[in-house]
Structure formats: structure tokens, C-alpha cells
Design a protein around this motif. Structure first.
Motif, PDB file in Angstrom:
ATOM      1  N   ASP A 182       0.813  -1.218   0.000  1.00 44.05           N
ATOM      2  CA  ASP A 182       0.000   0.000   0.000  1.00 44.05           C
ATOM      3  C   ASP A 182       0.847   1.270   0.000  1.00 44.05           C
ATOM      4  O   ASP A 182       0.377   2.332  -0.393  1.00 44.05           O
ATOM      5  CB  ASP A 182      -0.946   0.034   1.199  1.00 44.05           C
ATOM      6  CG  ASP A 182      -2.086  -0.967   1.076  1.00 44.05           C
ATOM      7  OD1 ASP A 182      -2.373  -1.419  -0.060  1.00 44.05           O
ATOM      8  OD2 ASP A 182      -2.683  -1.297   2.114  1.00 44.05           O
ATOM      9  N   HIS A 183       2.079   1.175   0.469  1.00 44.93           N
ATOM     10  CA  HIS A 183       2.955   2.344   0.540  1.00 44.93           C
ATOM     11  C   HIS A 183       4.104   2.248  -0.457  1.00 44.93           C
ATOM     12  O   HIS A 183       5.148   2.875  -0.278  1.00 44.93           O
ATOM     13  CB  HIS A 183       3.461   2.541   1.972  1.00 44.93           C
ATOM     14  CG  HIS A 183       2.361   2.952   2.874  1.00 44.93           C
ATOM     15  ND1 HIS A 183       1.745   2.067   3.721  1.00 44.93           N
ATOM     16  CD2 HIS A 183       1.714   4.142   3.012  1.00 44.93           C
ATOM     17  CE1 HIS A 183       0.776   2.710   4.363  1.00 44.93           C
ATOM     18  NE2 HIS A 183       0.733   3.960   3.939  1.00 44.93           N
ATOM     19  N   TRP A 184       3.900   1.481  -1.523  1.00 40.13           N
ATOM     20  CA  TRP A 184       4.878   1.332  -2.590  1.00 40.13           C
ATOM     21  C   TRP A 184       4.306   1.920  -3.868  1.00 40.13           C
ATOM     22  O   TRP A 184       3.184   1.644  -4.246  1.00 40.13           O
ATOM     23  CB  TRP A 184       5.204  -0.142  -2.810  1.00 40.13           C
ATOM     24  CG  TRP A 184       6.171  -0.376  -3.928  1.00 40.13           C
ATOM     25  CD1 TRP A 184       5.887  -0.877  -5.161  1.00 40.13           C
ATOM     26  CD2 TRP A 184       7.573  -0.143  -3.913  1.00 40.13           C
ATOM     27  NE1 TRP A 184       7.034  -0.950  -5.922  1.00 40.13           N
ATOM     28  CE2 TRP A 184       8.091  -0.499  -5.166  1.00 40.13           C
ATOM     29  CE3 TRP A 184       8.452   0.368  -2.947  1.00 40.13           C
ATOM     30  CZ2 TRP A 184       9.433  -0.388  -5.488  1.00 40.13           C
ATOM     31  CZ3 TRP A 184       9.791   0.482  -3.263  1.00 40.13           C
ATOM     32  CH2 TRP A 184      10.273   0.097  -4.518  1.00 40.13           C
ATOM     33  N   ASP A 185       5.061   2.760  -4.541  1.00 36.45           N
ATOM     34  CA  ASP A 185       4.651   3.355  -5.806  1.00 36.45           C
ATOM     35  C   ASP A 185       5.429   2.648  -6.914  1.00 36.45           C
ATOM     36  O   ASP A 185       6.628   2.894  -7.085  1.00 36.45           O
ATOM     37  CB  ASP A 185       4.946   4.853  -5.807  1.00 36.45           C
ATOM     38  CG  ASP A 185       4.427   5.556  -7.041  1.00 36.45           C
ATOM     39  OD1 ASP A 185       4.617   5.037  -8.161  1.00 36.45           O
ATOM     40  OD2 ASP A 185       3.838   6.643  -6.876  1.00 36.45           O
ATOM     41  N   GLU A 186       4.747   1.775  -7.632  1.00 36.59           N
ATOM     42  CA  GLU A 186       5.397   0.969  -8.668  1.00 36.59           C
ATOM     43  C   GLU A 186       5.927   1.847  -9.804  1.00 36.59           C
ATOM     44  O   GLU A 186       6.986   1.575 -10.358  1.00 36.59           O
ATOM     45  CB  GLU A 186       4.425  -0.081  -9.215  1.00 36.59           C
ATOM     46  CG  GLU A 186       5.064  -1.066 -10.161  1.00 36.59           C
ATOM     47  CD  GLU A 186       6.156  -1.924  -9.521  1.00 36.59           C
ATOM     48  OE1 GLU A 186       7.144  -2.224 -10.226  1.00 36.59           O
ATOM     49  OE2 GLU A 186       6.038  -2.293  -8.343  1.00 36.59           O
ATOM     50  N   THR A 187       5.197   2.901 -10.140  1.00 34.18           N
ATOM     51  CA  THR A 187       5.621   3.785 -11.223  1.00 34.18           C
ATOM     52  C   THR A 187       6.956   4.449 -10.897  1.00 34.18           C
ATOM     53  O   THR A 187       7.858   4.504 -11.724  1.00 34.18           O
ATOM     54  CB  THR A 187       4.554   4.864 -11.495  1.00 34.18           C
ATOM     55  OG1 THR A 187       3.329   4.204 -11.804  1.00 34.18           O
ATOM     56  CG2 THR A 187       4.954   5.759 -12.656  1.00 34.18           C
ATOM     57  N   ALA A 188       7.085   4.933  -9.662  1.00 35.98           N
ATOM     58  CA  ALA A 188       8.313   5.606  -9.231  1.00 35.98           C
ATOM     59  C   ALA A 188       9.365   4.621  -8.747  1.00 35.98           C
ATOM     60  O   ALA A 188      10.521   4.993  -8.569  1.00 35.98           O
ATOM     61  CB  ALA A 188       7.998   6.604  -8.116  1.00 35.98           C
ATOM     62  N   ARG A 189       8.950   3.371  -8.524  1.00 32.77           N
ATOM     63  CA  ARG A 189       9.835   2.333  -7.968  1.00 32.77           C
ATOM     64  C   ARG A 189      10.450   2.818  -6.653  1.00 32.77           C
ATOM     65  O   ARG A 189      11.648   2.708  -6.401  1.00 32.77           O
ATOM     66  CB  ARG A 189      10.924   1.927  -8.959  1.00 32.77           C
ATOM     67  CG  ARG A 189      10.454   1.574 -10.331  1.00 32.77           C
ATOM     68  CD  ARG A 189      10.122   0.148 -10.644  1.00 32.77           C
ATOM     69  NE  ARG A 189      11.065  -0.817 -10.167  1.00 32.77           N
ATOM     70  CZ  ARG A 189      10.689  -2.009  -9.698  1.00 32.77           C
ATOM     71  NH1 ARG A 189       9.427  -2.328  -9.661  1.00 32.77           N
ATOM     72  NH2 ARG A 189      11.562  -2.875  -9.277  1.00 32.77           N
ATOM     73  N   ALA A 190       9.579   3.385  -5.788  1.00 30.70           N
ATOM     74  CA  ALA A 190      10.002   3.938  -4.512  1.00 30.70           C
ATOM     75  C   ALA A 190       8.835   3.900  -3.536  1.00 30.70           C
ATOM     76  O   ALA A 190       7.699   3.680  -3.927  1.00 30.70           O
ATOM     77  CB  ALA A 190      10.481   5.382  -4.691  1.00 30.70           C
ATOM     78  N   CYS A 191       9.132   4.147  -2.263  1.00 29.48           N
ATOM     79  CA  CYS A 191       8.058   4.219  -1.271  1.00 29.48           C
ATOM     80  C   CYS A 191       7.197   5.448  -1.539  1.00 29.48           C
ATOM     81  O   CYS A 191       7.601   6.348  -2.285  1.00 29.48           O
ATOM     82  CB  CYS A 191       8.628   4.245   0.136  1.00 29.48           C
ATOM     83  SG  CYS A 191       9.424   5.787   0.609  1.00 29.48           S
ATOM     84  N   SER A 192       6.027   5.496  -0.962  1.00 23.72           N
ATOM     85  CA  SER A 192       5.099   6.597  -1.207  1.00 23.72           C
ATOM     86  C   SER A 192       5.694   7.946  -0.796  1.00 23.72           C
ATOM     87  O   SER A 192       5.437   8.964  -1.440  1.00 23.72           O
ATOM     88  CB  SER A 192       3.770   6.350  -0.496  1.00 23.72           C
ATOM     89  OG  SER A 192       3.965   6.148   0.889  1.00 23.72           O
ATOM     90  N   GLY A 193       6.482   7.967   0.243  1.00 26.55           N
ATOM     91  CA  GLY A 193       7.107   9.216   0.688  1.00 26.55           C
ATOM     92  C   GLY A 193       8.117   9.744  -0.316  1.00 26.55           C
ATOM     93  O   GLY A 193       8.084  10.922  -0.676  1.00 26.55           O
ATOM     94  N   CYS A 194       8.971   8.874  -0.806  1.00 27.43           N
ATOM     95  CA  CYS A 194       9.971   9.298  -1.798  1.00 27.43           C
ATOM     96  C   CYS A 194       9.304   9.648  -3.123  1.00 27.43           C
ATOM     97  O   CYS A 194       9.715  10.596  -3.800  1.00 27.43           O
ATOM     98  CB  CYS A 194      11.020   8.208  -2.010  1.00 27.43           C
ATOM     99  SG  CYS A 194      12.149   8.020  -0.618  1.00 27.43           S
ATOM    100  N   ALA A 195       8.285   8.892  -3.493  1.00 26.66           N
ATOM    101  CA  ALA A 195       7.590   9.156  -4.754  1.00 26.66           C
ATOM    102  C   ALA A 195       6.917  10.524  -4.735  1.00 26.66           C
ATOM    103  O   ALA A 195       6.786  11.174  -5.764  1.00 26.66           O
ATOM    104  CB  ALA A 195       6.552   8.068  -5.016  1.00 26.66           C
ATOM    105  N   ALA A 196       6.518  10.975  -3.563  1.00 21.04           N
ATOM    106  CA  ALA A 196       5.858  12.275  -3.428  1.00 21.04           C
ATOM    107  C   ALA A 196       6.860  13.397  -3.104  1.00 21.04           C
ATOM    108  O   ALA A 196       6.467  14.524  -2.868  1.00 21.04           O
ATOM    109  CB  ALA A 196       4.800  12.205  -2.340  1.00 21.04           C
TER     110      ALA A 196
END
Length: 46
Positions: A29-43
Motif C-alpha cells: 500500500d505504501h509502494w509506488d510501482e511507477t516511481a519504484r520507490a516508497c510513497s514518501g519518496c515518490a511524493a
């Protein structure tokens, strides 16, 4: 990589991934596949 333990964002779900940017173990839930990073880093909050 095999992970054990809780997500370092929500501290409720089992961590299944490690962010290459910050090193946090996070759940799906806290993984951003598009950014290949955690939700915090992706944002940009890494």
C-alpha cells in the motif's frame, strides 16, 4: 530480498519491499510501482 517485519510507514502491514532511495521497508500500500520507490519518496517527502 526477503523481508520480515512491519511497514515503516503505517506500522500495521507486513513489509514486502525496500525503497532504494531511503531504505525504508514498506508494504504494498505504501509502494509506488511507477516511481519504484516508497510513497514518501515518490511524493518528494523521502
Amino acid at each position: 530480498m526477503s523481508l520480515t517485519g512491519l511497514c515503516q510507514v503505517c506500522e500495521a502491514a507486513t513489509a514486502s519491499r525496500t525503497c532504494d532511495r531511503c531504505g525504508r521497508a514498506v508494504c504494498d500500500d505504501h509502494w509506488d510501482e511507477t516511481a519504484r520507490a516508497c510513497s514518501g519518496c515518490a511524493a518528494g517527502r523521502g
